[in-house]
Write an enzyme that holds these catalytic residues in place. Structure first.
Site, PDB file in Angstrom:
ATOM      1  N   SER A   1       0.794  -1.069   0.026  1.00 22.19           N
ATOM      2  CA  SER A   1       0.131   0.122  -0.085  1.00 22.19           C
ATOM      3  C   SER A   1       1.039   1.177  -0.181  1.00 22.19           C
ATOM      4  O   SER A   1       1.888   1.227   0.471  1.00 22.19           O
ATOM      5  CB  SER A   1      -1.047  -0.062   1.320  1.00 22.19           C
ATOM      6  OG  SER A   1      -1.584  -1.053   1.282  1.00 22.19           O
ATOM      7  N   GLN A   2       0.226   2.171  -0.443  1.00 20.21           N
ATOM      8  CA  GLN A   2       0.820   3.679  -0.380  1.00 20.21           C
ATOM      9  C   GLN A   2       0.962   4.086   1.036  1.00 20.21           C
ATOM     10  O   GLN A   2       0.178   3.933   1.780  1.00 20.21           O
ATOM     11  CB  GLN A   2      -0.132   4.592  -1.115  1.00 20.21           C
ATOM     12  CG  GLN A   2       0.129   5.888  -1.250  1.00 20.21           C
ATOM     13  CD  GLN A   2      -1.276   6.875  -1.720  1.00 20.21           C
ATOM     14  OE1 GLN A   2      -2.346   6.130  -1.991  1.00 20.21           O
ATOM     15  NE2 GLN A   2      -1.082   7.918  -1.906  1.00 20.21           N
TER      16      GLN A   2
END
Ligand code: SAH
Length: 221
Positions: free
Chosen positions: A70-71
């Site tokens: 994930s970012q």
């Protein structure tokens, strides 16, 4: 809940990391402890060599098996939401993936129980967490949509893959005053939700639009 010891771990330029933390704070992340843990956790260790040079950009990155790390903004946001009502003792994470979010949680809560359905991803994550000496992480190769009944109830649950609807099992394994942070919806239309279990039932708060890989049934060897 020990912090990562950075001695001996190749650090990318301190300035690149500081820039990322500044960006997260500009985007509205206010929990300083969360920001601090993101600053000191080596995200490049959770990526294959070909991707490692992009580790301190605020983007999601591929980890194989059509999955993504994930970012950083999303990792920070979800962690902040999980901790918003006070410290957590037992946290269930669904979707270990690279183990990066797991490593962040392990430094902020007492015990992390992390479930992953793809065995090779889980094995790599296990090595990385061991390398970082994060010993309060317990892993299970299983379908996280079923939770982890034997280890529950949990005062925090975080899912990093999106179901179309929240699985009943997760609600059942949430302790009183426990918080569930989860992306919900179909591919193109997902929202991050926070569900709190209260004496009256479950309270749901819709936070923001997000894009996660889908929560899938069954396991992969
Ligand atoms: N938190 C991870 C994100 C990984 S992407 C990271 O920081 O790297 C989402 C992960 O959820 C994938 O690894 C995927 O295999 C896993 N996943 C999807 N459905 C699942 C399920 N039912 N049970 C457990 N893990 C699941």
């Amino acid at each position: 809940m020990t912090r990562v010891d950075l001695n001996g771990i190749g650090m990318t330029s301190q300035r690149t990391r500081e820039r990322l933390i500044q960006r997260l704070s500009d985007q509205g992340i206010t929990n300083m402890t969360v920001l601090d843990v993101l600053r000191t956790t080596p995200r490049h260790l959770f990526l294959d060599e070909a991707m490692a040079h992009r580790a301190y950009e605020d983007v999601a990155l591929p980890i194989g098996f059509q999955q993504t790390l994930s970012q950083p903004y999303i990792v920070a946001r979800m962690t902040e939401l999980l901790l918003a009502a006070g410290p957590r003792q037992r946290v269930l994470e669904i979707g270990t993936g690279s183990g990066y979010q797991t490593a962040i949680l392990a430094q902020l809560v007492e015990e992390v129980y992390s479930v992953e359905r793809i065995r090779p991803l889980q094995q790599k994550a296990r090595q990385r967490l061991r390398q970082l000496k994060l010993r309060n992480v317990h892993m299970n190769h299983a379908d996280g949509g079923m939770g982890w009944e034997e280890r529950g109830p949990f005062d925090g649950i975080m899912a990093t893959a999106a179901p179309e609807q929240i699985p009943e099992e997760l609600l059942r394994q949430l302790a009183m005053n426990g918080r569930l942070v989860i992306p919900v919806g179909s591919d193109a239309h997902q929202h991050l939700q926070v569900v709190t279990r209260t004496a009256e039932g479950y309270e749901t708060e819709i936070v923001e639009a997000v894009r996660f890989v889908p929560l899938r049934p069954g396991t992969v060897r």
